[in-house]
Scaffold this active site. Structure first.
Site, short mmCIF file in Angstrom:
data_model
loop_
_atom_site.label_atom_id
_atom_site.label_comp_id
_atom_site.label_asym_id
_atom_site.label_seq_id
_atom_site.Cartn_x
_atom_site.Cartn_y
_atom_site.Cartn_z
N ALA A 55 30.88 49.13 44.95
CA ALA A 55 29.51 48.54 45.47
C ALA A 55 28.81 47.88 44.56
O ALA A 55 28.73 47.94 43.42
CB ALA A 55 28.63 49.91 46.15
N THR A 56 27.89 47.01 45.34
CA THR A 56 27.42 45.89 44.43
C THR A 56 26.09 45.58 43.79
O THR A 56 25.80 45.67 42.65
CB THR A 56 28.37 44.59 44.43
OG1 THR A 56 28.83 44.73 45.88
CG2 THR A 56 29.33 44.41 43.48
N THR A 57 25.08 45.10 44.59
CA THR A 57 23.77 44.70 44.10
C THR A 57 22.61 45.56 44.73
O THR A 57 22.41 45.67 45.90
CB THR A 57 23.36 43.29 44.27
OG1 THR A 57 24.41 42.24 44.00
CG2 THR A 57 22.06 42.95 43.55
N GLY A 92 31.07 39.69 45.52
CA GLY A 92 30.73 41.34 45.58
C GLY A 92 29.67 41.55 46.49
O GLY A 92 29.54 42.74 46.67
#
Lengths: 217, 269
Positions: free
Chosen positions: B57-59, B236
């Site tokens: 999972a990313t930002t 991502g």
């Protein structure tokens, strides 16, 4: 030759029961009552820091009387039991019934096996989606569990309190009516009245249903 | 049904310590680490070996504004080059006054959130009062430190914490943001911060858009723009997906506590 003094089993149990009952009933009483808006918990408590009522889980709460250190240990163990169960399975899988069983085993084991029985009486209650699915478990100092009644009386003068509740309780009792009933059940005609500690397991509440109330409704 | 064992009666107010003592198999950190080393998934996939096998999972961004804090997280999870999910949620309420957002391995992140939520609730129930915000931040740092072994094997989780400080003695702003690193380092941020693979781009964006005494609306708009900028440059990160009506999870924490901003409201911004 000397023989160990023979004491009949009945006498041992009776002595331990008398000891534990005296300890559990020495303090001020607590009551748990199922009402329309939820399950009402109330205790006579002169202290504002040492609670007799507590949240256990989303829909489950605890009340204890007797020796504070002993029922406090049971309360903490109950929170751990519930949190572990809810973590291992799901939040909806935590029930008062499971905890009441674990408490009963623990208190019963201490009653027969420990150097001194626990001087406590505790109740575990759960609010349901309607009043029929509410659960009120009473666990006495010897580990006896009962859940026949929609209320529980802990400590104090249980006979009189039971009588008040038996006469006044009906299904669909409003919160204010339940408060009145509790006030009568916990009347202290002989000694100076202590303040009430009050909490409510609110019905139809999403998530954690336990909340403390400043006074009896 | 059995009696409660002596472990249930030992002192302490931490649920994680209790789990470690009484039911270590439920904790899973240590067993997951040994499993991964034994099946040899640690090497070969560059900086993030776990990224090849488990969704990432990313930002996440968090920023303060006049009356509180905003935290926002995109909805994309990836496995290597592929998109694992377009609708994953990475921002959660930790309790009534705190939000936690996580970047890193999704499965571990979600377990960490469950544990952290329970840790705060457990403390509150046992002690009868919630932890202070600084206490919550320190507790999260300690949990991360206990997972360092996993992080070094490539299964890192890096959270952000944002909360409203309810302490009556607090003199500074009550909306506070904390960032972390994998070793459990905890750093309080004065204005804004970001974590995850798109964090660099999001921070660059927030640097231009941030207003210290701005409104909630302005802060939410800045957070969404930062996520869009991150999505623009980082595979991502997913931005605002208007076509499918998938919006980032945006949480607002102010004096009234945690609330999630509805998608309908985000659509208007």
């Amino acid at each position: 030759m000397t023989y160990p003094l023979y004491v009949p089993q009945e006498q041992i149990i009776k002595d331990r029961a008398d000891f534990a009952r005296r300890g559990a009933h020495r303090g001020r009483p607590a009551v748990v009552v199922s009402a329309a808006d939820g399950v009402l918990l109330a205790a006579r408590n002169a202290s504002r820091a040492l609670h007799k009522l507590s949240e256990i889980y989303d829909k489950v709460a605890f009340a204890g009387v007797g020796k504070w250190s002993e029922f406090e240990a049971l309360r903490v163990a109950g929170i751990r039991y519930a949190d572990l169960r809810g973590y291992a399975y799901d939040r909806v899988d935590v029930s008062a019934r499971g905890l009441a069983g674990a408490y009963a085993q623990t208190v019963a084991a201490a009653f027969t096996g420990d150097p001194k029985p626990l001087e406590v009486e505790v109740a575990v209650c759960q609010v349901g989606s309607d009043q029929v699915s509410d659960a009120v478990f009473h666990i006495s100092f010897d580990g006896t569990v009962s859940d026949e009644l929609p209320w529980a009386v802990l400590g104090g003068a249980p006979v009189e309190a039971h009588q008040v509740l038996a006469e006044g309780w009906r299904s669909g009792l409003s919160l204010a009516e339940a408060g009145q009933l509790v006030r009568r059940a916990l009347a202290e005609p002989i000694r100076a009245e202590a303040a009430f500690e009050v909490a409510l397991l609110r019905r139809h509440q999403l998530g954690r249903a336990f909340q403390r109330l400043p006074e009896l409704p | 049904m059995s009696a409660l064992t002596p472990g249930y009666f030992s002192p302490g107010n931490s649920f994680i310590d209790f789990l470690r003592r009484e039911a270590p198999e439920q904790l899973g950190f240590d067993s997951a680490a040994s499993h991964i080393s034994s099946t040899g998934l640690t090497g070969g996939a560059g900086a993030v070996p776990g990224g090849q096998v488990a969704p990432q999972a990313t930002t996440i961004v968090a920023l303060t504004y006049r009356d509180g804090v905003i935290m926002a997280g995109d909805r994309r999870a990836t496995i290597g080059q592929q998109i694992a999910s377009r609708e994953i949620e990475k921002v959660f309420p930790a309790d009534a006054y705190t939000a936690v957002g996580l970047a890193g391995v999704a499965g571990l992140a979600i377990q960490l959130v469950r544990l952290y939520q329970l840790e705060l609730e457990h403390y509150e129930k046992i002690e009868g009062a919630p932890l202070s915000l600084q206490g919550k931040a320190n507790r999260l740092a300690a949990i991360l430190r206990s997972q360092l072994d996993l992080a070094l094997r490539g299964l890192a989780v890096v959270p952000l914490l944002a909360g409203w400080d309810t302490s009556p003695d607090r003199t500074g702003p009550r909306g506070r943001v904390f960032s972390y690193d994998v070793t459990g380092g905890s750093y309080e941020e004065r204005h804004f911060t970001a974590t995850g693979s798109g964090a660099v781009f999001a921070k660059g964006s927030l640097k231009k858009l941030y207003r210290p005494a701005g409104s909630a609306r302005g802060a939410i708009r800045a957070a969404l723009t930062a996520l869009n900028d991150a999505a623009d440059d980082d595979t991502g990160t997913g931005g605002v997906d208007r076509e499918r009506a998938i919006y980032p999870v945006v949480a607002k924490i102010d004096a009234r506590g945690y609330s999630r901003i509805a998608d309908a409201e985000l659509a208007k911004l």
